[in-house]
Design a protein around this motif. Structure first.
Motif, PDB file in Angstrom:
ATOM      1  N   ARG A 167       6.837 -13.000 -10.307  1.00  0.00           N
ATOM      2  CA  ARG A 167       6.625 -11.643 -10.809  1.00  0.00           C
ATOM      3  C   ARG A 167       6.402 -10.730  -9.612  1.00  0.00           C
ATOM      4  NH1 ARG A 167       3.883 -11.113 -16.363  1.00  0.00           N
ATOM      5  NH2 ARG A 167       4.756 -12.938 -17.382  1.00  0.00           N
ATOM      6  N   TYR A 168       6.904  -9.517  -9.722  1.00  0.00           N
ATOM      7  CA  TYR A 168       6.690  -8.575  -8.640  1.00  0.00           C
ATOM      8  C   TYR A 168       6.714  -7.154  -9.181  1.00  0.00           C
ATOM      9  CZ  TYR A 168      11.604  -7.123  -8.510  1.00  0.00           C
ATOM     10  OH  TYR A 168      12.833  -6.608  -8.816  1.00  0.00           O
ATOM     11  N   THR A 169       6.206  -6.245  -8.396  1.00  0.00           N
ATOM     12  CA  THR A 169       6.267  -4.825  -8.703  1.00  0.00           C
ATOM     13  C   THR A 169       7.063  -4.155  -7.606  1.00  0.00           C
ATOM     14  OG1 THR A 169       4.099  -4.903  -9.762  1.00  0.00           O
ATOM     15  CG2 THR A 169       4.914  -2.731  -9.102  1.00  0.00           C
ATOM     16  N   LYS A 170       8.115  -3.482  -7.983  1.00  0.00           N
ATOM     17  CA  LYS A 170       8.963  -2.783  -7.026  1.00  0.00           C
ATOM     18  C   LYS A 170       8.461  -1.348  -6.905  1.00  0.00           C
ATOM     19  CE  LYS A 170      13.809  -1.826  -6.107  1.00  0.00           C
ATOM     20  NZ  LYS A 170      15.185  -2.056  -6.580  1.00  0.00           N
ATOM     21  N   VAL A 171       8.272  -0.891  -5.665  1.00  0.00           N
ATOM     22  CA  VAL A 171       7.773   0.457  -5.413  1.00  0.00           C
ATOM     23  C   VAL A 171       8.734   1.144  -4.452  1.00  0.00           C
ATOM     24  CG1 VAL A 171       5.862   1.817  -4.499  1.00  0.00           C
ATOM     25  CG2 VAL A 171       5.395  -0.315  -5.735  1.00  0.00           C
ATOM     26  N   ASN A 172       9.151   2.356  -4.796  1.00  0.00           N
ATOM     27  CA  ASN A 172      10.000   3.142  -3.919  1.00  0.00           C
ATOM     28  C   ASN A 172       9.097   3.972  -3.012  1.00  0.00           C
ATOM     29  OD1 ASN A 172      11.612   5.122  -2.721  1.00  0.00           O
ATOM     30  ND2 ASN A 172      13.013   5.181  -4.467  1.00  0.00           N
ATOM     31  N   ILE A 173       9.041   3.610  -1.739  1.00  0.00           N
ATOM     32  CA  ILE A 173       8.113   4.284  -0.829  1.00  0.00           C
ATOM     33  C   ILE A 173       8.509   5.731  -0.565  1.00  0.00           C
ATOM     34  CG2 ILE A 173       7.376   2.129   0.239  1.00  0.00           C
ATOM     35  CD1 ILE A 173       9.025   3.004   2.743  1.00  0.00           C
ATOM     36  N   TRP A 174       9.749   6.097  -0.859  1.00  0.00           N
ATOM     37  CA  TRP A 174      10.165   7.481  -0.649  1.00  0.00           C
ATOM     38  C   TRP A 174       9.827   8.351  -1.856  1.00  0.00           C
ATOM     39  CZ3 TRP A 174      13.308   3.366   0.992  1.00  0.00           C
ATOM     40  CH2 TRP A 174      13.254   3.163   2.372  1.00  0.00           C
ATOM     41  N   GLU A 175       9.329   7.726  -2.911  1.00  0.00           N
ATOM     42  CA  GLU A 175       8.851   8.466  -4.080  1.00  0.00           C
ATOM     43  C   GLU A 175       7.340   8.344  -4.257  1.00  0.00           C
ATOM     44  OE1 GLU A 175      11.081   7.031  -7.419  1.00  0.00           O
ATOM     45  OE2 GLU A 175      12.950   7.912  -6.704  1.00  0.00           O
ATOM     46  N   ASP A 176       6.700   7.460  -3.498  1.00  0.00           N
ATOM     47  CA  ASP A 176       5.265   7.205  -3.630  1.00  0.00           C
ATOM     48  C   ASP A 176       4.605   7.351  -2.260  1.00  0.00           C
ATOM     49  OD1 ASP A 176       2.719   6.002  -3.777  1.00  0.00           O
ATOM     50  OD2 ASP A 176       3.372   4.582  -5.303  1.00  0.00           O
ATOM     51  N   PRO A 177       4.011   8.508  -1.981  1.00  0.00           N
ATOM     52  CA  PRO A 177       3.409   8.735  -0.666  1.00  0.00           C
ATOM     53  C   PRO A 177       2.337   7.719  -0.292  1.00  0.00           C
ATOM     54  CG  PRO A 177       3.530  10.789  -1.907  1.00  0.00           C
ATOM     55  CD  PRO A 177       3.902   9.688  -2.851  1.00  0.00           C
ATOM     56  N   GLY A 178       1.559   7.262  -1.251  1.00  0.00           N
ATOM     57  CA  GLY A 178       0.540   6.258  -0.961  1.00  0.00           C
ATOM     58  C   GLY A 178       1.147   4.940  -0.520  1.00  0.00           C
ATOM     59  N   ALA A 179       2.232   4.552  -1.182  1.00  0.00           N
ATOM     60  CA  ALA A 179       2.917   3.314  -0.800  1.00  0.00           C
ATOM     61  C   ALA A 179       3.542   3.459   0.585  1.00  0.00           C
ATOM     62  CB  ALA A 179       3.977   2.955  -1.831  1.00  0.00           C
ATOM     63  N   ALA A 180       4.107   4.625   0.862  1.00  0.00           N
ATOM     64  CA  ALA A 180       4.689   4.866   2.186  1.00  0.00           C
ATOM     65  C   ALA A 180       3.613   4.772   3.268  1.00  0.00           C
ATOM     66  CB  ALA A 180       5.378   6.226   2.216  1.00  0.00           C
ATOM     67  N   ALA A 181       2.450   5.317   2.983  1.00  0.00           N
ATOM     68  CA  ALA A 181       1.349   5.250   3.949  1.00  0.00           C
ATOM     69  C   ALA A 181       0.923   3.805   4.189  1.00  0.00           C
ATOM     70  CB  ALA A 181       0.169   6.082   3.465  1.00  0.00           C
ATOM     71  N   LEU A 182       0.867   2.997   3.129  1.00  0.00           N
ATOM     72  CA  LEU A 182       0.515   1.588   3.282  1.00  0.00           C
ATOM     73  C   LEU A 182       1.538   0.876   4.157  1.00  0.00           C
ATOM     74  CD1 LEU A 182      -1.222  -0.924   2.361  1.00  0.00           C
ATOM     75  CD2 LEU A 182       0.641  -1.313   0.753  1.00  0.00           C
ATOM     76  N   VAL A 183       2.809   1.102   3.892  1.00  0.00           N
ATOM     77  CA  VAL A 183       3.862   0.461   4.690  1.00  0.00           C
ATOM     78  C   VAL A 183       3.748   0.879   6.149  1.00  0.00           C
ATOM     79  CG1 VAL A 183       6.363   0.339   5.075  1.00  0.00           C
ATOM     80  CG2 VAL A 183       5.440   0.093   2.757  1.00  0.00           C
ATOM     81  N   ARG A 184       3.588   2.165   6.400  1.00  0.00           N
ATOM     82  CA  ARG A 184       3.443   2.622   7.794  1.00  0.00           C
ATOM     83  C   ARG A 184       2.238   1.985   8.466  1.00  0.00           C
ATOM     84  NH1 ARG A 184       4.810   7.538   5.354  1.00  0.00           N
ATOM     85  NH2 ARG A 184       2.631   8.181   5.385  1.00  0.00           N
ATOM     86  N   SER A 185       1.165   1.768   7.711  1.00  0.00           N
ATOM     87  CA  SER A 185      -0.052   1.204   8.303  1.00  0.00           C
ATOM     88  C   SER A 185       0.120  -0.249   8.739  1.00  0.00           C
ATOM     89  CB  SER A 185      -1.227   1.318   7.323  1.00  0.00           C
ATOM     90  OG  SER A 185      -1.149   0.355   6.294  1.00  0.00           O
ATOM     91  N   VAL A 186       1.057  -0.965   8.145  1.00  0.00           N
ATOM     92  CA  VAL A 186       1.263  -2.372   8.511  1.00  0.00           C
ATOM     93  C   VAL A 186       2.557  -2.595   9.294  1.00  0.00           C
ATOM     94  CG1 VAL A 186      -0.108  -3.215   6.573  1.00  0.00           C
ATOM     95  CG2 VAL A 186       2.374  -2.997   6.315  1.00  0.00           C
ATOM     96  N   THR A 213       9.404   0.533   7.024  1.00  0.00           N
ATOM     97  CA  THR A 213      10.300  -0.615   6.978  1.00  0.00           C
ATOM     98  C   THR A 213      10.278  -1.240   5.597  1.00  0.00           C
ATOM     99  OG1 THR A 213       9.803  -1.041   9.295  1.00  0.00           O
ATOM    100  CG2 THR A 213      10.821  -2.835   8.063  1.00  0.00           C
ATOM    101  N   VAL A 214      11.471  -1.442   5.041  1.00  0.00           N
ATOM    102  CA  VAL A 214      11.591  -2.131   3.763  1.00  0.00           C
ATOM    103  C   VAL A 214      12.532  -3.310   3.941  1.00  0.00           C
ATOM    104  CG1 VAL A 214      11.052  -0.124   2.354  1.00  0.00           C
ATOM    105  CG2 VAL A 214      13.406  -0.543   2.985  1.00  0.00           C
ATOM    106  N   PRO A 215      12.258  -4.428   3.313  1.00  0.00           N
ATOM    107  CA  PRO A 215      11.118  -4.597   2.429  1.00  0.00           C
ATOM    108  C   PRO A 215       9.835  -4.901   3.193  1.00  0.00           C
ATOM    109  CG  PRO A 215      12.363  -6.627   2.478  1.00  0.00           C
ATOM    110  CD  PRO A 215      13.111  -5.626   3.331  1.00  0.00           C
ATOM    111  N   THR A 216       8.765  -4.378   2.678  1.00  0.00           N
ATOM    112  CA  THR A 216       7.420  -4.783   3.070  1.00  0.00           C
ATOM    113  C   THR A 216       6.806  -5.383   1.815  1.00  0.00           C
ATOM    114  OG1 THR A 216       7.204  -3.107   4.791  1.00  0.00           O
ATOM    115  CG2 THR A 216       5.159  -4.003   3.876  1.00  0.00           C
ATOM    116  N   VAL A 217       6.296  -6.582   1.933  1.00  0.00           N
ATOM    117  CA  VAL A 217       5.818  -7.346   0.791  1.00  0.00           C
ATOM    118  C   VAL A 217       4.337  -7.631   0.966  1.00  0.00           C
ATOM    119  CG1 VAL A 217       6.091  -9.526  -0.463  1.00  0.00           C
ATOM    120  CG2 VAL A 217       8.092  -8.414   0.548  1.00  0.00           C
ATOM    121  N   THR A 218       3.570  -7.511  -0.108  1.00  0.00           N
ATOM    122  CA  THR A 218       2.182  -7.944  -0.054  1.00  0.00           C
ATOM    123  C   THR A 218       1.989  -9.094  -1.030  1.00  0.00           C
ATOM    124  OG1 THR A 218       1.469  -6.333  -1.703  1.00  0.00           O
ATOM    125  CG2 THR A 218       1.278  -5.681   0.596  1.00  0.00           C
ATOM    126  N   VAL A 219       1.256 -10.082  -0.574  1.00  0.00           N
ATOM    127  CA  VAL A 219       0.885 -11.231  -1.400  1.00  0.00           C
ATOM    128  C   VAL A 219      -0.629 -11.362  -1.291  1.00  0.00           C
ATOM    129  CG1 VAL A 219       1.083 -13.723  -1.737  1.00  0.00           C
ATOM    130  CG2 VAL A 219       3.089 -12.410  -1.013  1.00  0.00           C
TER     131      VAL A 219
END
Length: 81
Positions: free
Chosen positions: A20-39, A45-51
């Motif tokens: 199961r996964y949740t797909k997030v478009n970082i160009w539509e979700d500023p919070g998700a984009a910030a998380l990706v940039r932070s790591v 960079t996509v894909p960035t995956v969290t487990v």
């Protein structure tokens, strides 16, 4: 949603699995984009995956499956508690 990675059982990436996964478009979700940039050293960079809260930038299927097995085995098919 479910993610399907289909491969042969003896392949380098460890075989097929349903996750199961949740797909997030970082160009539509500023919070998700910030998380990706932070790591990802400031990159989007996509894909960035969290487990289980652990981020992986552009991981291989094998790396994702190993992280799931280690940190979230309850997500694997056939897991019995």
């Amino acid at each position: 949603m479910r993610l399907w990675w289909g491969t042969s059982a003896d392949s380098e990436d460890g075989g097929a699995a349903w996750l199961r996964y949740t797909k997030v478009n970082i160009w539509e979700d500023p919070g998700a984009a910030a998380l990706v940039r932070s790591v990802a050293d400031g990159n989007e960079t996509v894909p960035t995956v969290t487990v289980a809260g652990r981020a992986m930038v552009n991981p291989s299927k094998r790396q994702v499956m190993e992280a799931v097995a280690k940190y979230a085995p309850h997500l694997l098919p056939g897991h019995v508690e």
